[in-house]
Design an enzyme around this catalytic site. Structure first.
Site, PDB file in Angstrom:
ATOM      1  N   HIS A   1     -38.684  76.048  28.170  1.00  0.00           N
ATOM      2  CA  HIS A   1     -38.485  76.908  29.343  1.00  0.00           C
ATOM      3  C   HIS A   1     -39.818  77.170  30.060  1.00  0.00           C
ATOM      4  O   HIS A   1     -39.892  77.125  31.288  1.00  0.00           O
ATOM      5  CB  HIS A   1     -37.832  78.220  28.911  1.00  0.00           C
ATOM      6  CG  HIS A   1     -37.578  79.160  30.036  1.00  0.00           C
ATOM      7  ND1 HIS A   1     -36.852  78.820  31.158  1.00  0.00           N
ATOM      8  CD2 HIS A   1     -37.985  80.455  30.239  1.00  0.00           C
ATOM      9  CE1 HIS A   1     -36.801  79.849  31.979  1.00  0.00           C
ATOM     10  NE2 HIS A   1     -37.484  80.849  31.460  1.00  0.00           N
TER      11      HIS A   1
ATOM     12  N   ASP B   1     -39.812  88.954  26.913  1.00  0.00           N
ATOM     13  CA  ASP B   1     -39.611  88.458  28.279  1.00  0.00           C
ATOM     14  C   ASP B   1     -40.591  89.184  29.193  1.00  0.00           C
ATOM     15  O   ASP B   1     -40.619  90.409  29.229  1.00  0.00           O
ATOM     16  CB  ASP B   1     -38.169  88.732  28.716  1.00  0.00           C
ATOM     17  CG  ASP B   1     -37.798  87.970  29.979  1.00  0.00           C
ATOM     18  OD1 ASP B   1     -38.613  87.138  30.432  1.00  0.00           O
ATOM     19  OD2 ASP B   1     -36.706  88.205  30.512  1.00  0.00           O
TER      20      ASP B   1
HETATM   21  C1  HEM Z   1     -31.176  83.256  30.352  1.00  0.00           C
HETATM   22  C2  HEM Z   1     -32.109  83.145  31.256  1.00  0.00           C
HETATM   23  C3  HEM Z   1     -33.578  83.283  30.975  1.00  0.00           C
HETATM   24  C4  HEM Z   1     -34.207  83.725  29.852  1.00  0.00           C
HETATM   25  C5  HEM Z   1     -33.591  84.226  28.549  1.00  0.00           C
HETATM   26  C6  HEM Z   1     -35.623  83.648  30.110  1.00  0.00           C
HETATM   27  C7  HEM Z   1     -36.613  84.003  29.190  1.00  0.00           C
HETATM   28  C8  HEM Z   1     -37.957  83.764  29.366  1.00  0.00           C
HETATM   29  C9  HEM Z   1     -38.959  83.929  28.352  1.00  0.00           C
HETATM   30  C10 HEM Z   1     -38.696  84.434  26.934  1.00  0.00           C
HETATM   31  C11 HEM Z   1     -40.155  83.563  28.898  1.00  0.00           C
HETATM   32  C12 HEM Z   1     -41.521  83.532  28.180  1.00  0.00           C
HETATM   33  C13 HEM Z   1     -42.227  84.827  28.243  1.00  0.00           C
HETATM   34  C14 HEM Z   1     -42.655  85.239  29.619  1.00  0.00           C
HETATM   35  O1  HEM Z   1     -43.634  84.751  30.162  1.00  0.00           O
HETATM   36  O2  HEM Z   1     -41.926  86.047  30.192  1.00  0.00           O
HETATM   37  C15 HEM Z   1     -39.908  83.194  30.268  1.00  0.00           C
HETATM   38  C16 HEM Z   1     -40.868  82.765  31.163  1.00  0.00           C
HETATM   39  C17 HEM Z   1     -40.633  82.470  32.477  1.00  0.00           C
HETATM   40  N1  HEM Z   1     -39.411  82.385  33.087  1.00  0.00           N
HETATM   41 FE1  HEM Z   1     -37.615  82.720  32.228  1.00  0.00          FE
HETATM   42  N2  HEM Z   1     -35.827  83.187  31.373  1.00  0.00           N
HETATM   43  C18 HEM Z   1     -34.589  82.935  31.945  1.00  0.00           C
HETATM   44  C19 HEM Z   1     -34.341  82.454  33.214  1.00  0.00           C
HETATM   45  C20 HEM Z   1     -35.304  82.166  34.143  1.00  0.00           C
HETATM   46  C21 HEM Z   1     -35.049  81.770  35.506  1.00  0.00           C
HETATM   47  C22 HEM Z   1     -33.662  81.609  36.119  1.00  0.00           C
HETATM   48  C23 HEM Z   1     -36.267  81.602  36.107  1.00  0.00           C
HETATM   49  C24 HEM Z   1     -36.605  81.205  37.520  1.00  0.00           C
HETATM   50  C25 HEM Z   1     -35.766  81.088  38.508  1.00  0.00           C
HETATM   51  C26 HEM Z   1     -37.280  81.906  35.121  1.00  0.00           C
HETATM   52  C27 HEM Z   1     -38.635  81.894  35.365  1.00  0.00           C
HETATM   53  C28 HEM Z   1     -39.600  82.089  34.410  1.00  0.00           C
HETATM   54  C29 HEM Z   1     -41.031  82.001  34.676  1.00  0.00           C
HETATM   55  C30 HEM Z   1     -41.688  81.735  36.033  1.00  0.00           C
HETATM   56  C31 HEM Z   1     -41.685  82.218  33.456  1.00  0.00           C
HETATM   57  C32 HEM Z   1     -43.192  82.215  33.208  1.00  0.00           C
HETATM   58  C33 HEM Z   1     -43.683  80.799  32.977  1.00  0.00           C
HETATM   59  C34 HEM Z   1     -45.182  80.784  32.724  1.00  0.00           C
HETATM   60  O3  HEM Z   1     -45.929  80.766  33.715  1.00  0.00           O
HETATM   61  O4  HEM Z   1     -45.597  80.824  31.559  1.00  0.00           O
HETATM   62  N3  HEM Z   1     -36.660  82.233  33.945  1.00  0.00           N
HETATM   63  N4  HEM Z   1     -38.560  83.311  30.533  1.00  0.00           N
END
Ligand code: HEM
Length: 294
Positions: free
Chosen positions: A207, A136
């Site tokens: 996601h 993450d």
């Molecule tokens: C259980 C809830 C969540 C989990 C397990 C999760 C996990 C992850 C993972 C594994 C990634 C890909 C690796 C990274 O770039 O960090 C990611 C990307 C991302 N997540 Fe989440 N996330 C969650 C909730 C959210 C929420 C609520 C938001 C926004 C309000 C969010 C916004 C983002 C964004 C902006 C990216 C990067 C996208 C990109 O530009 O590649 N995430 N998240």
């Protein structure tokens, strides 16, 4: 010069405590100045205020007034509840015992003024993975780009930051029941080494696809500081993100929850759901001495 709270950007700490308080009445000043200032100056604490408390405190003004978290309903019955609290304290560090003592000190100094309505204790899981096993933070903005994403850039509020705090609960057994290749299609990255899927391999409802957004030709960037939290029975993520512009949180959540009219929602919601939701404003550090009295 106006300065942000440095703990926002202090990365790599092993333990976290997330404290959300409900404040009684409409105080013009909160107790606990020594605790507030020492932790913020040391770079291992961030303090934020909900909209009602921002209004009440004599010396804290946010760039917008009505920035609280609104509940949202999405496709397939998906729901994000609002549990807006007044005061947010994020403690982080490498010693769990010290963190616990500091969390207790906050509860004690605010006794009679604020109730601890929600707490979570987070930990570094392996090489910065969430509890589903994916790294993450890979696409998080780095170096100067972190500041641009997280902080109000100029004007009287320069250095302030909006904070989305949302506790999520995972269905880890359900997610583990998917083949790893399928899990990767849910997230949009490979599991062992966090390489982003490309071309036809990247599903439009992953996601990453639902959160890698552009608006008016510009990327929608936030700076994430989420942490795994909970025990085996309530394992989840304390989603924590900082943004210069509060609207970005809503754009991202609308996209995840299938509220953007393209008939798609984030597949991750099939195995993770939010159970709390607040937005706070973390003012520049200069505002804190006036917000907290002795
Ligand atoms: C259980 C809830 C969540 C989990 C397990 C999760 C996990 C992850 C993972 C594994 C990634 C890909 C690796 C990274 O770039 O960090 C990611 C990307 C991302 N997540 Fe989440 N996330 C969650 C909730 C959210 C929420 C609520 C938001 C926004 C309000 C969010 C916004 C983002 C964004 C902006 C990216 C990067 C996208 C990109 O530009 O590649 N995430 N998240």
């Amino acid at each position: 010069m106006t300065m942000h709270q440095p703990g926002i950007f202090q990365e790599g700490t092993k333990h976290h405590a997330f404290l959300e308080f409900t404040v009684q009445g409409a105080p013009r000043v909160l107790p606990g100045r020594a605790l507030a200032i020492a932790g913020v100056e040391a770079g291992h604490q961030v303090v934020g205020f909900g909209p009602a408390l921002c209004e009440a405190l004599a010396r804290v003004a946010a760039p917008s007034r009505d920035f609280g978290f609104d509940a949202l309903d999405g496709m397939d019955g998906m729901h994000a509840p609002a549990t807006q609290r007044d005061l947010f304290v994020w403690l982080h560090g490498d010693r769990r015992d010290e963190l616990f003592a500091r969390a207790l000190a906050w509860r004690d100094v605010l006794a009679g003024v604020a109730d601890l309505a929600h707490e979570d204790h987070g930990f570094l899981f392996r090489d910065s993975r969430d509890l589903t096993g994916f790294v993450d933070g890979s696409a998080n903005p780095k170096a100067e780009a972190r500041m641009a994403a997280a902080l109000v850039g100029d004007g009287e509020h320069a250095g302030g930051s909006f904070v989305l705090a949302q506790r999520w609960v995972h269905d880890l057994a359900g997610f583990a029941g998917l083949a790893v290749e399928e899990q990767e299609r849910v997230i949009g990255r490979t599991k062992p080494d966090s390489v982003e899927l490309t071309g036809d391999a990247m599903p439009p409802d992953s996601h990453v696809s639902r959160t890698d957004l552009e608006r008016d030709g510009r990327p929608v960037k936030i700076y994430r500081r989420s942490s795994p939290v909970g025990g085996v029975r309530d394992a989840g993520l304390y989603f924590l993100a900082f943004s210069a512009d509060v609207a970005r949180f809503r754009w991202l959540l609308d996209s995840m929850f299938g509220r953007t009219g393209d008939g798609l929602r984030d597949r991750l919601l099939g195995w993770s759901r939010p159970v709390t939701g607040s937005i706070f404003y973390a003012p520049p550090r200069e505002a804190l001495p006036a917000a907290f009295g002795d």
